[in-house]
Design a protein around this motif. Structure first.
Motif, short mmCIF file in Angstrom:
data_model
loop_
_atom_site.label_atom_id
_atom_site.label_comp_id
_atom_site.label_asym_id
_atom_site.label_seq_id
_atom_site.Cartn_x
_atom_site.Cartn_y
_atom_site.Cartn_z
N LYS A 1 1.10 -6.07 7.54
CA LYS A 1 0.65 -4.75 7.18
C LYS A 1 1.04 -3.61 7.95
O LYS A 1 1.08 -2.55 7.42
CB LYS A 1 -0.92 -5.14 7.65
N THR B 1 1.55 2.09 3.51
CA THR B 1 1.43 3.28 4.49
C THR B 1 1.39 2.84 5.93
O THR B 1 1.97 3.41 6.86
CB THR B 1 0.47 4.26 4.19
N ARG B 2 0.57 1.72 6.09
CA ARG B 2 0.57 1.32 7.56
C ARG B 2 1.83 0.95 8.13
O ARG B 2 2.20 1.10 9.20
CB ARG B 2 -0.45 0.27 7.46
N GLY C 1 -5.00 1.11 -7.26
CA GLY C 1 -5.30 -0.25 -6.32
C GLY C 1 -5.06 -1.51 -7.03
O GLY C 1 -4.69 -1.33 -8.13
N GLN D 1 1.61 -0.13 -12.77
CA GLN D 1 0.25 0.19 -13.00
C GLN D 1 -0.08 1.76 -12.98
O GLN D 1 0.69 2.41 -12.84
CB GLN D 1 -0.51 -0.24 -11.61
N VAL E 1 1.99 -9.19 -1.89
CA VAL E 1 3.79 -9.12 -1.51
C VAL E 1 3.92 -9.49 0.00
O VAL E 1 4.80 -9.83 0.31
CB VAL E 1 4.38 -7.73 -1.80
N LYS F 1 -7.40 7.90 3.49
CA LYS F 1 -6.10 7.77 4.07
C LYS F 1 -5.43 9.28 4.37
O LYS F 1 -6.04 10.56 3.95
CB LYS F 1 -5.11 7.30 2.76
N LEU G 1 1.42 -8.72 -6.82
CA LEU G 1 0.98 -7.50 -6.62
C LEU G 1 1.75 -6.39 -5.57
O LEU G 1 1.83 -6.91 -4.36
CB LEU G 1 -0.37 -7.59 -6.12
N GLY H 1 2.57 -2.94 -6.23
CA GLY H 1 2.46 -1.60 -6.49
C GLY H 1 1.77 -0.71 -5.03
O GLY H 1 1.84 0.64 -5.24
N GLY H 2 1.58 -1.38 -3.81
CA GLY H 2 1.14 -0.70 -2.90
C GLY H 2 1.97 0.33 -2.17
O GLY H 2 3.13 0.23 -2.37
P1 UTP Z 1 -2.89 -3.34 0.86
O1 UTP Z 1 -4.44 -2.97 0.61
O2 UTP Z 1 -2.48 -4.17 1.96
O3 UTP Z 1 -2.15 -2.08 0.68
O4 UTP Z 1 -2.33 -4.04 -0.43
P2 UTP Z 1 -0.77 -1.64 0.70
O5 UTP Z 1 -0.72 -0.36 -0.05
O6 UTP Z 1 0.24 -2.40 0.76
O7 UTP Z 1 -0.62 -0.97 2.25
P3 UTP Z 1 -1.29 0.41 3.01
O8 UTP Z 1 -2.94 0.29 2.93
O9 UTP Z 1 -0.91 1.40 2.39
O10 UTP Z 1 -0.78 0.00 4.40
C1 UTP Z 1 -2.34 -5.55 -0.64
C2 UTP Z 1 -1.61 -5.95 -2.00
O11 UTP Z 1 -2.00 -5.29 -3.11
C3 UTP Z 1 -0.91 -4.60 -3.54
C4 UTP Z 1 -0.11 -4.22 -2.36
O12 UTP Z 1 1.24 -3.99 -2.85
C5 UTP Z 1 -0.12 -5.48 -1.77
O13 UTP Z 1 0.75 -6.70 -2.32
N1 UTP Z 1 -1.37 -3.20 -4.00
C6 UTP Z 1 -2.10 -2.49 -3.27
C7 UTP Z 1 -1.05 -2.96 -5.33
O14 UTP Z 1 -0.28 -3.66 -6.05
N2 UTP Z 1 -1.43 -1.79 -5.94
C8 UTP Z 1 -2.35 -0.98 -5.24
O15 UTP Z 1 -2.60 0.09 -5.77
C9 UTP Z 1 -2.53 -1.34 -4.04
#
Ligand code: UTP
Length: 499
Positions: free
Chosen positions: A410, A117-118, A225, A199, A255, A359, A111, A113-114
């Motif tokens: 994170k 931001t933190r 998400g 996604q 990731v 956020k 996963l 796609g996040g």
């Molecule tokens: P987190 O909830 O830690 O979020 O994702 P994030 O986006 O990486 O970091 P912040 O919250 O903006 O700081 C947990 C996992 O889910 C993946 C992220 O890449 C990470 O592996 N993820 C999160 C997705 O694949 N897609 C999303 O839409 C959100």
């Protein structure tokens, strides 16, 4: 003109006409790009999405709903544990896992796609280097673990085996991730065995229920998400690809966990042996009120209960043996059968609810200036990957040792946990432990012996620095050969060139 009128009509219907408020100031290219973006949004869906976001925000701003009286822990017969199992049980599960891997039945799914931001970097988190002596990034470490695992399973069963790597990205992470992999020649993995897919995105919504403009010509969008996985699997025909390769079991992970044991044979073997269709790796909570979600049952159905949904008494409740009753900390590390994913992606996915993430969303203010908010100003609606436990017919959880398997990245180093420093230390301590166990001794640059030391992994660096390439060892195996009775000068890197 007609295109513009049609979009105006749709936005009116959705109650979101503010998205065109800078129209008169836009050049033709900007108008074109904004219309292109808006055309992808269906009026009814946009209206529902913004309404749902605002309602959910208002609901979640109130007192949290407590689930204490409806909760039950995972029954012991469905909860495996590395610490509590007998060595022969662990060996049998591992053997089964290897067998499945050697028959090309296991895939890993990342996963990624996040927006991270933190952590606050402008590129995908997987490209981040936490400052290891080798300078390796998270993506490289993971790629090398796959290569080593393929080798181990192949050698055990004299097969040539492949563990395909599926990577879910988003609009933010797809092109930089692809370019990074291309620039690094896919880290030695066969190109067809790395499958990137994307996604969906959803508009970010202000607290007033209006979608946010990020620029005069761009709607603020966010990935839907990590639970957007299930829709993305269907959108991109990923399950068909898995089926064509003969995959039966999928290990899904995040990731940012630098210690992740991808396609872990013990976990895979445990789930397969138990006949599970869905499984979760968990770690024991570090302390009762640790802010992690807990895997348990609510009204007899498996789910992850967030720490805000239980009272202090429940969080601190203990069993007769002194262990915490709700101790199964979720680490976003899951096992699914292909059939389970087919069912979820096909039909059940639509039943998954959205979670609200509040956020900071960059926006364009009324005067048309780009603004970076100091406080959270927007609602992002996200599905969560673990919300599918409810659809499992045979759910299991498997408890692993935190210091061996979980250290997420994170935050930036200004935070006190889950930072580049804590992730680097977690990995270096692990490798230091492996090296000592294999019989290595360490000296400093002037040749003086460094005393063996144990410590709190994330609080300080190990006394000797030793990094072991995943290409040599996946979980500490086979190191006697390279390290027994060796005196190593710290910092030391054991990599493929050295052996
Ligand atoms: P987190 O909830 O830690 O979020 O994702 P994030 O986006 O990486 O970091 P912040 O919250 O903006 O700081 C947990 C996992 O889910 C993946 C992220 O890449 C990470 O592996 N993820 C999160 C997705 O694949 N897609 C999303 O839409 C959100």
């Amino acid at each position: 003109m007609e295109r513009e009128l049609e979009i105006r009509r749709r936005l009116r219907e959705a109650g979101q006409e503010q998205l065109l408020r800078f129209w008169d100031e836009l050049g033709s290219g900007e108008r074109d790009s904004l219309l292109g973006e808006l055309e992808l949004l269906d009026a009814r869906e946009l209206r529902e999405h913004c309404g749902r976001a605002q309602e959910a925000y208002e609901r979640e701003s109130g007192a949290p709903q407590r689930l204490d009286h409806r909760m039950r822990p995972v029954p012991p017969e469905f909860l495996g544990s590395v610490r509590r199992s007998r060595p022969e049980e662990l060996r049998a599960w591992e053997e089964e896992g290897y067998r499945q891997i050697s028959q090309n039945k296991v895939a890993v799914l990342l996963l990624a796609g996040g927006q991270g931001t933190r952590l606050g970097v402008t590129y995908p988190k997987g490209m981040y280097s936490v400052g290891l002596p080798s300078g390796k990034t998270l993506y490289q470490i993971q790629a090398e673990r796959i290569l080593r695992l393929q080798q181990l399973a192949g050698e055990k069963y004299s097969t040539r085996c492949t563990v395909p790597w599926y990577i879910m990205t988003s609009e933010f992470t797809l092109s930089p991730t692809l370019k990074f992999f291309e620039d690094h020649n896919f880290f030695g993995i066969d190109r067809p065995d790395v499958v990137l897919f994307e996604q969906r995105m959803l508009p970010a919504v202000g607290f007033d229920g209006l979608a946010i403009l990020e620029r005069k010509d761009k709607v603020a969008m966010a990935p839907d998400g990590n639970g957007g996985l299930y829709r993305a699997l269907a959108d991109n025909h990923i399950l068909e690809d898995m089926e064509a390769r003969g995959i039966s079991y999928i290990h899904v992970y995040c990731v940012d966990n630098i210690l992740v044991k991808m396609a872990d044979p013990v976990f895979v073997g445990f789930c397969v042996t138990k006949g599970a269709d869905c499984g979760a790796k968990v770690v024991e909570k570090s302390y009762p009120l640790e802010p992690v979600g807990v895997v348990c049952q609510v009204d007899g159905i498996y789910q992850v209960v967030e720490y805000s949904e239980i009272s202090q008494d429940t969080a601190e409740k203990r069993d007769a043996d002194g262990s915490l009753t709700y101790n199964a900390g979720n680490i976003c590390n899951h096992f699914f059968t292909l059939d389970f994913l087919k069912n979820v992606a096909g039909t059940s996915e639509q039943q998954l609810g959205y979670h609200v993430a509040i956020k900071k969303v960059p926006y364009v203010d009324e005067e048309g200036n780009l603004a970076k908010p100091v406080r959270a100003n927007g609602i992002k609606m996200e599905k969560f990957v673990f919300d599918v436990f409810q659809f499992a017919k045979n759910f299991v959880a498997f408890e692993v040792v935190r210091e061996e398997e979980f250290s997420p990245l994170k935050n930036a180093d200004t935070a006190d946990k889950d930072t580049p420093t804590t992730a680097r230390r977690a990995l270096l301590w692990q490798h230091y432990r492996w090296a000592l166990k294999a019989g290595a001794k360490f000296t400093n640059a002037s040749g003086r012996a460094i005393a063996e030391k144990s410590g709190v992994p994330e609080a300080e660096d190990p006394s000797a620095v030793c990094e072991i390439s995943p290409l040599i060892s996946y979980f500490g195996e086979g190191l006697d050969l390279h390290l027994n009775n060796k005196v190593l000068s710290s910092p030391f890197i054991l990599d493929a060139q050295r052996v």
